[in-house]
Design a protein around this motif. Structure first.
Motif, PDB file in Angstrom:
ATOM      1  N   VAL A  18       0.860  -1.182   0.000  1.00 10.94           N
ATOM      2  CA  VAL A  18       0.000   0.000   0.000  1.00 10.94           C
ATOM      3  C   VAL A  18       0.895   1.230   0.000  1.00 10.94           C
ATOM      4  O   VAL A  18       1.731   1.397   0.897  1.00 10.94           O
ATOM      5  CB  VAL A  18      -0.923   0.014   1.224  1.00 10.94           C
ATOM      6  CG1 VAL A  18      -1.770   1.286   1.249  1.00 10.94           C
ATOM      7  CG2 VAL A  18      -1.800  -1.228   1.247  1.00 10.94           C
ATOM      8  N   THR A  19       0.731   2.085  -1.009  1.00 12.82           N
ATOM      9  CA  THR A  19       1.508   3.317  -1.093  1.00 12.82           C
ATOM     10  C   THR A  19       0.602   4.475  -0.699  1.00 12.82           C
ATOM     11  O   THR A  19      -0.283   4.872  -1.448  1.00 12.82           O
ATOM     12  CB  THR A  19       2.060   3.537  -2.515  1.00 12.82           C
ATOM     13  OG1 THR A  19       2.850   2.404  -2.887  1.00 12.82           O
ATOM     14  CG2 THR A  19       2.924   4.792  -2.566  1.00 12.82           C
ATOM     15  N   ALA A  20       0.805   4.976   0.504  1.00 15.36           N
ATOM     16  CA  ALA A  20      -0.052   6.046   1.019  1.00 15.36           C
ATOM     17  C   ALA A  20       0.624   6.690   2.221  1.00 15.36           C
ATOM     18  O   ALA A  20       1.494   6.093   2.861  1.00 15.36           O
ATOM     19  CB  ALA A  20      -1.425   5.502   1.423  1.00 15.36           C
ATOM     20  N   GLU A  21       0.226   7.922   2.523  1.00  9.83           N
ATOM     21  CA  GLU A  21       0.676   8.618   3.721  1.00  9.83           C
ATOM     22  C   GLU A  21      -0.148   8.144   4.924  1.00  9.83           C
ATOM     23  O   GLU A  21      -1.292   7.702   4.787  1.00  9.83           O
ATOM     24  CB  GLU A  21       0.478  10.129   3.553  1.00  9.83           C
ATOM     25  CG  GLU A  21       1.273  10.752   2.422  1.00  9.83           C
ATOM     26  CD  GLU A  21       2.653  11.187   2.875  1.00  9.83           C
ATOM     27  OE1 GLU A  21       2.949  11.044   4.085  1.00  9.83           O
ATOM     28  OE2 GLU A  21       3.421  11.664   2.023  1.00  9.83           O
ATOM     29  N   LEU A  22       0.413   8.277   6.096  1.00  9.49           N
ATOM     30  CA  LEU A  22      -0.351   7.989   7.311  1.00  9.49           C
ATOM     31  C   LEU A  22      -1.557   8.913   7.437  1.00  9.49           C
ATOM     32  O   LEU A  22      -2.555   8.552   8.072  1.00  9.49           O
ATOM     33  CB  LEU A  22       0.535   8.136   8.542  1.00  9.49           C
ATOM     34  CG  LEU A  22       1.637   7.086   8.727  1.00  9.49           C
ATOM     35  CD1 LEU A  22       2.565   7.500   9.855  1.00  9.49           C
ATOM     36  CD2 LEU A  22       1.057   5.705   8.985  1.00  9.49           C
ATOM     37  N   ALA A  23      -1.474  10.096   6.834  1.00  8.39           N
ATOM     38  CA  ALA A  23      -2.591  11.036   6.873  1.00  8.39           C
ATOM     39  C   ALA A  23      -3.776  10.565   6.040  1.00  8.39           C
ATOM     40  O   ALA A  23      -4.895  11.070   6.211  1.00  8.39           O
ATOM     41  CB  ALA A  23      -2.136  12.413   6.383  1.00  8.39           C
ATOM     42  N   GLY A  82      -7.878  -6.577   9.071  1.00  2.78           N
ATOM     43  CA  GLY A  82      -7.498  -7.970   8.862  1.00  2.78           C
ATOM     44  C   GLY A  82      -6.095  -8.311   9.333  1.00  2.78           C
ATOM     45  O   GLY A  82      -5.706  -9.485   9.284  1.00  2.78           O
ATOM     46  N   SER A  83      -5.345  -7.324   9.794  1.00  4.39           N
ATOM     47  CA  SER A  83      -4.016  -7.606  10.332  1.00  4.39           C
ATOM     48  C   SER A  83      -4.135  -8.176  11.738  1.00  4.39           C
ATOM     49  O   SER A  83      -5.054  -7.847  12.480  1.00  4.39           O
ATOM     50  CB  SER A  83      -3.173  -6.326  10.367  1.00  4.39           C
ATOM     51  OG  SER A  83      -3.007  -5.788   9.066  1.00  4.39           O
ATOM     52  N   ARG A 132      -6.617   2.674   7.270  1.00  3.39           N
ATOM     53  CA  ARG A 132      -7.556   1.761   7.933  1.00  3.39           C
ATOM     54  C   ARG A 132      -7.767   0.495   7.100  1.00  3.39           C
ATOM     55  O   ARG A 132      -7.858  -0.605   7.657  1.00  3.39           O
ATOM     56  CB  ARG A 132      -8.879   2.461   8.187  1.00  3.39           C
ATOM     57  CG  ARG A 132      -9.849   1.604   8.962  1.00  3.39           C
ATOM     58  CD  ARG A 132     -10.964   2.393   9.588  1.00  3.39           C
ATOM     59  NE  ARG A 132     -11.969   1.528  10.154  1.00  3.39           N
ATOM     60  CZ  ARG A 132     -13.052   1.943  10.784  1.00  3.39           C
ATOM     61  NH1 ARG A 132     -13.268   3.246  10.941  1.00  3.39           N
ATOM     62  NH2 ARG A 132     -13.935   1.086  11.275  1.00  3.39           N
ATOM     63  N   ALA A 133      -7.800   0.637   5.778  1.00  2.00           N
ATOM     64  CA  ALA A 133      -7.941  -0.551   4.921  1.00  2.00           C
ATOM     65  C   ALA A 133      -6.733  -1.468   5.064  1.00  2.00           C
ATOM     66  O   ALA A 133      -6.865  -2.701   5.053  1.00  2.00           O
ATOM     67  CB  ALA A 133      -8.111  -0.122   3.468  1.00  2.00           C
ATOM     68  N   ALA A 148      -6.734   3.680  13.808  1.00  2.00           N
ATOM     69  CA  ALA A 148      -7.066   2.604  12.872  1.00  2.00           C
ATOM     70  C   ALA A 148      -7.004   1.251  13.569  1.00  2.00           C
ATOM     71  O   ALA A 148      -7.869   0.386  13.357  1.00  2.00           O
ATOM     72  CB  ALA A 148      -6.113   2.643  11.677  1.00  2.00           C
ATOM     73  N   ALA A 149      -5.998   1.039  14.416  1.00  2.00           N
ATOM     74  CA  ALA A 149      -5.888  -0.221  15.152  1.00  2.00           C
ATOM     75  C   ALA A 149      -7.094  -0.419  16.070  1.00  2.00           C
ATOM     76  O   ALA A 149      -7.685  -1.504  16.128  1.00  2.00           O
ATOM     77  CB  ALA A 149      -4.589  -0.242  15.961  1.00  2.00           C
TER      78      ALA A 149
END
Length: 277
Positions: free
Chosen positions: A46-51, A62-63, A57-58, A95-96
């Motif tokens: 997944v390439t994305a910022e924490l922001a 499932g983690s 969240r996606a 998110a967790a």
């Protein structure tokens, strides 16, 4: 707890993340990768910022656990540290919580106590001379301050939401130490994987803070809490000592970079070079 089936690794494109991508699967962990930078050879990452809270969240969904390595790993202007390390870590914990993930391993840092005087004496130090885990925090930078916040956030999410965390105050995790100071704080990649595996699988940790280094002859801090969660370091930086001391000389106690645990962070902290994860 049983070994997690799927571990989300944030900051997976960074130096430490790259090392752990190669080492942690041997412990039975299936890694899910997240970073602001694309990861070569990992099209599923997944390439994305924490922001980007929707993408985050996606990725969390499932983690079984999260290894949180993302963020700026050196000093930067406060606004950048705020966005990446402080707000970003809050996004991660939210998110967790929302997705029911109950185990986080947090990359904290020795720089939360960077202004603490470095121990002096003959190596190896006696147990009473080692820096204990309950040493008052004295951050040396905005970066160190952000890790103080992260540890407190982890405590809040344990007390309020039941999200367990091992906060690992990492020394310096590289293939080999590059300075005399690093002889005391070096965490070999192999020991790093052993420590993170222990943190991912130990039972009943609540919020536990540990120092992250190898079993160095010149170690400065007490690894008692790390050993209590099952960490058994195998490596020692001493083999690199003769060459580094010959090249750089012995520490000068009059120099704050040598007399304080944070080293150069207390005087001329390095600026980050890579975009924050």
């Amino acid at each position: 707890m049983p070994a997690p089936r799927t571990v989300l690794v944030t900051g997976a494109a960074g130096g430490l993340g790259t090392l752990m991508r190669g080492l942690l699967p041997a412990y039975g962990h299936q890694l899910r990768l997240f970073d602001a930078a694309p990861i070569e050879g990992a099209p599923e990452a997944v390439t994305a910022e924490l922001a980007d809270t929707r993408a985050l969240r996606a990725a969390v969904r499932g983690s079984d656990a999260i290894l949180h390595l993302a963020g700026i790993s050196a000093e930067a202007p406060f606004g950048e540290i705020l966005r990446s390390n402080i707000e970003g870590t809050h996004h991660l914990y939210e998110a967790a919580r929302a997705e029911g993930v109950r185990r986080v391993v947090l990359a904290s840092s020795n720089h939360v106590i960077g202004w603490t005087p470095s121990p002096r004496g003959e190596f190896p130090l006696a147990p009473g001379e080692l820096i204990p885990i309950d040493t008052p925090r004295r951050p040396d930078t905005y970066y160190g301050l952000s890790k103080c916040f992260a540890e407190d956030l982890a405590q809040l999410y344990w007390d309020r939401h039941g999200v367990e965390t091992v906060s690992v105050r990492i020394g310096a995790c590289f293939m080999e130490p590059t300075s005399v100071r690093m002889l005391s704080v070096w965490l070999s990649p192999g020991d790093g994987a052993r420590l993170f595996h222990a943190a991912l699988t130990a039972e009943d940790i609540g919020h536990t803070v540990v120092y992250g280094s190898s079993a160095n002859t010149r170690i400065w801090w007490d690894l008692t809490t790390a050993r209590a969660i099952g960490y058994e370091p195998r490596d020692d930086s001493e083999q690199y000592a003769p060459g580094l001391i010959a090249e750089q000389g012995e520490p000068d106690p009059r120099n704050p970079e040598h007399s304080r645990l944070g080293g150069p962070f207390v005087t001329h902290p390095p600026r980050h070079r890579l975009p924050p994860s």
